[in-house]
Enzyme design. Structure first.
Site, PDB file in Angstrom:
ATOM      1  NE  ARG A  84       1.279  -4.360  -5.554  1.00 40.16           N
ATOM      2  CZ  ARG A  84       0.492  -3.930  -4.572  1.00 40.16           C
ATOM      3  NH1 ARG A  84       0.939  -3.923  -3.331  1.00 40.16           N
ATOM      4  NH2 ARG A  84      -0.726  -3.525  -4.831  1.00 40.16           N
ATOM      5  CG  HIS A  85       1.988  -2.816 -10.691  1.00 34.60           C
ATOM      6  ND1 HIS A  85       1.275  -1.762 -10.176  1.00 34.60           N
ATOM      7  CD2 HIS A  85       1.216  -3.908 -10.496  1.00 34.60           C
ATOM      8  CE1 HIS A  85       0.129  -2.191  -9.703  1.00 34.60           C
ATOM      9  NE2 HIS A  85       0.067  -3.500  -9.882  1.00 34.60           N
ATOM     10  CB  SER A  88      -2.191   1.324 -11.365  1.00 31.11           C
ATOM     11  OG  SER A  88      -3.249   0.894 -10.526  1.00 31.11           O
ATOM     12  CD1 TRP A  90      -8.790   3.043 -12.251  1.00 30.77           C
ATOM     13  CD2 TRP A  90      -9.491   0.922 -12.349  1.00 30.77           C
ATOM     14  NE1 TRP A  90      -9.748   2.981 -13.219  1.00 30.77           N
ATOM     15  CE2 TRP A  90     -10.205   1.692 -13.306  1.00 30.77           C
ATOM     16  CE3 TRP A  90      -9.759  -0.435 -12.238  1.00 30.77           C
ATOM     17  CZ2 TRP A  90     -11.166   1.131 -14.139  1.00 30.77           C
ATOM     18  CZ3 TRP A  90     -10.726  -1.003 -13.070  1.00 30.77           C
ATOM     19  CH2 TRP A  90     -11.425  -0.219 -14.002  1.00 30.77           C
ATOM     20  N   GLY A  98      -7.661  -5.846 -10.645  1.00 32.64           N
ATOM     21  CA  GLY A  98      -7.533  -7.196 -11.178  1.00 32.64           C
ATOM     22  C   GLY A  98      -6.871  -7.205 -12.534  1.00 32.64           C
ATOM     23  NE  ARG A 134      -2.116  -3.335 -12.356  1.00 30.44           N
ATOM     24  CZ  ARG A 134      -3.143  -3.973 -12.916  1.00 30.44           C
ATOM     25  NH1 ARG A 134      -3.590  -3.571 -14.092  1.00 30.44           N
ATOM     26  NH2 ARG A 134      -3.710  -4.998 -12.305  1.00 30.44           N
ATOM     27  CD  GLU A 188      -3.275  -8.655  -8.580  1.00 26.71           C
ATOM     28  OE1 GLU A 188      -3.210  -9.871  -8.278  1.00 26.71           O
ATOM     29  OE2 GLU A 188      -2.697  -7.769  -7.933  1.00 26.71           O
ATOM     30  CE1 TYR A 191      -9.610  -8.870  -5.253  1.00 29.58           C
ATOM     31  CE2 TYR A 191      -7.827  -8.875  -6.839  1.00 29.58           C
ATOM     32  CZ  TYR A 191      -8.260  -8.922  -5.539  1.00 29.58           C
ATOM     33  OH  TYR A 191      -7.360  -9.032  -4.510  1.00 29.58           O
ATOM     34  CG  HIS A 258       0.128  -7.642 -11.507  1.00 29.50           C
ATOM     35  ND1 HIS A 258      -0.346  -6.405 -11.865  1.00 29.50           N
ATOM     36  CD2 HIS A 258       0.547  -8.225 -12.663  1.00 29.50           C
ATOM     37  CE1 HIS A 258      -0.228  -6.242 -13.171  1.00 29.50           C
ATOM     38  NE2 HIS A 258       0.317  -7.329 -13.674  1.00 29.50           N
ATOM     39  N   GLY A 259       0.747  -7.846  -7.143  1.00 24.17           N
ATOM     40  CA  GLY A 259       0.721  -8.280  -5.753  1.00 24.17           C
ATOM     41  C   GLY A 259       0.434  -9.755  -5.584  1.00 24.17           C
ATOM     42  CG  ASN A 260      -3.349 -11.221  -5.152  1.00 23.82           C
ATOM     43  OD1 ASN A 260      -3.266 -11.656  -4.014  1.00 23.82           O
ATOM     44  ND2 ASN A 260      -4.142 -10.200  -5.460  1.00 23.82           N
TER      45      ASN A 260
END
Length: 330
Positions: A84-85, A88, A90, A98, A134, A188, A191, A258-260
């Site tokens: 996972r990156h 970041s 944000w 997202g 990222r 990701e 969102y 990414h996380g998701n």
């Protein structure tokens, strides 16, 4: 050294995309699965390779070869690294990110470098990242730490012209390069109308329970956004169609995403239920190693660092690869 690299990488990233990324750092633990609990504990940390538990997964669906119409020949063993990156801009500001393209913070750059040190003795033949900066920064910074010193090269296949312009004509240079393939399918979770909003302010506005449902439920999307289920559909389909054939062919693969999108892939590899996957937490910059052998994925946990011998004891081929690096760079 890491600090100067961090600043240089951050400046480079800012020239590509401005703005500050989301994904809450909920845990210091690397990869966690509720299903594999230990002595009644709610979470099992898989950070130290020497303490992690191995588990053999059922084989993923192997795609048919488009040329032959038959299942490709299985290789003896391949490594699959998931990262996972790093943090970041944000993430730092506690904003929903997202699919907004936001670069790493200096801390995120350091996390990517540390991830690279953990995998510096594990073979990598091809790298997959999302289309977001990222994840791409994380992949590049991680590979800068690899002892093999191959150069990651982004493969451009958007058009015939872009492919022709980026072609490498030296066979010797090709041998010292690693292809980097970017794919929006590994992005990701989108969102929707939450992107760019502060998480705490959003909870105050819509209520903590509603925001928690948007973020943590499996099949309920935020307004005009994706649910985890929708994210999994695209990420897992891409993994099966594009990445599994590389592993079958004997290639060692790293995915920086990414996380998701990574939770979705781990859900597929570990056969997690929709309830188990929503409790799966991934820390930024912590790599996870799987071995693909005889059509099965064997989870090996997270390499603890370049001096950690435990991870190489898992397989003979990893131990032999490290010995080869030792001989090359003595």
């Amino acid at each position: 050294m890491a600090a100067s690299t961090s600043q240089h990488a951050l400046v480079s990233a800012k020239s590509l995309c401005a703005g500050p990324s989301f994904e809450t750092r909920t845990s210091k633990v690397g990869f966690v699965s509720v299903r594999r609990c230990c002595l009644g504990a709610r979470k099992l940390g898989l950070v130290c390779a020497s303490n992690s538990q191995s588990s053999v997964m059922e084989p993923a669906q192997l795609p048919l070869s488009p040329q032959s119409g038959s299942t490709p020949k299985k290789s003896s063993e391949s490594a699959l690294i998931l990262i996972r990156h790093g943090e970041s801009l944000w993430n730092e500001k506690n904003l929903f990110t997202g699919c907004v393209d936001v670069p790493l913070t200096p801390k995120g750059v350091d996390e990517a470098i540390e991830a690279g040190k953990r995998i510096c003795n594990i073979p990598v033949d091809v790298i997959y990242t999302s289309s977001l900066i990222r994840a791409q920064m994380t992949a590049m910074l991680a590979m800068m730490q690899h002892r093999r010193k191959k150069v990651p090269i982004v493969v451009h296949s958007e058009s015939e012209q872009s492919h022709r312009w980026s072609k490498i004509y030296s066979e010797e240079t090709k041998k010292q390069s690693i292809p980097v393939i970017t794919a929006w399918q590994l992005n990701e979770r989108m969102y929707g109308e939450l992107q760019g909003l502060n998480k705490q302010e959003t909870a105050d506005r819509f209520g903590k329970e509603q925001v928690h449902e948007w973020r943590r439920s499996y099949d309920i999307p935020p307004p005009n956004g994706e649910s985890l289920e929708m994210c999994a559909e695209r990420a897992v389909a891409y993994f099966k169609d594009q990445i599994v054939p590389q592993l079958v062919a004997g290639k060692h693969v790293m995915i920086a995403a990414h996380g998701n999108s990574l939770r979705s892939i781990i859900m597929h590899l570990d056969k997690l239920t929709s309830q188990e996957v929503i409790s799966l937490e991934l820390s930024t910059g912590i790599p996870m190693l799987y071995i693909f052998k005889e059509g099965k994925f064997i989870r090996r946990g997270s390499p603890a660092g370049p001096s950690e011998a435990g991870v190489y004891a898992y397989t003979r081929s990893l131990a032999q690869y490290r010995q080869k690096l030792d001989n090359m760079f003595q």
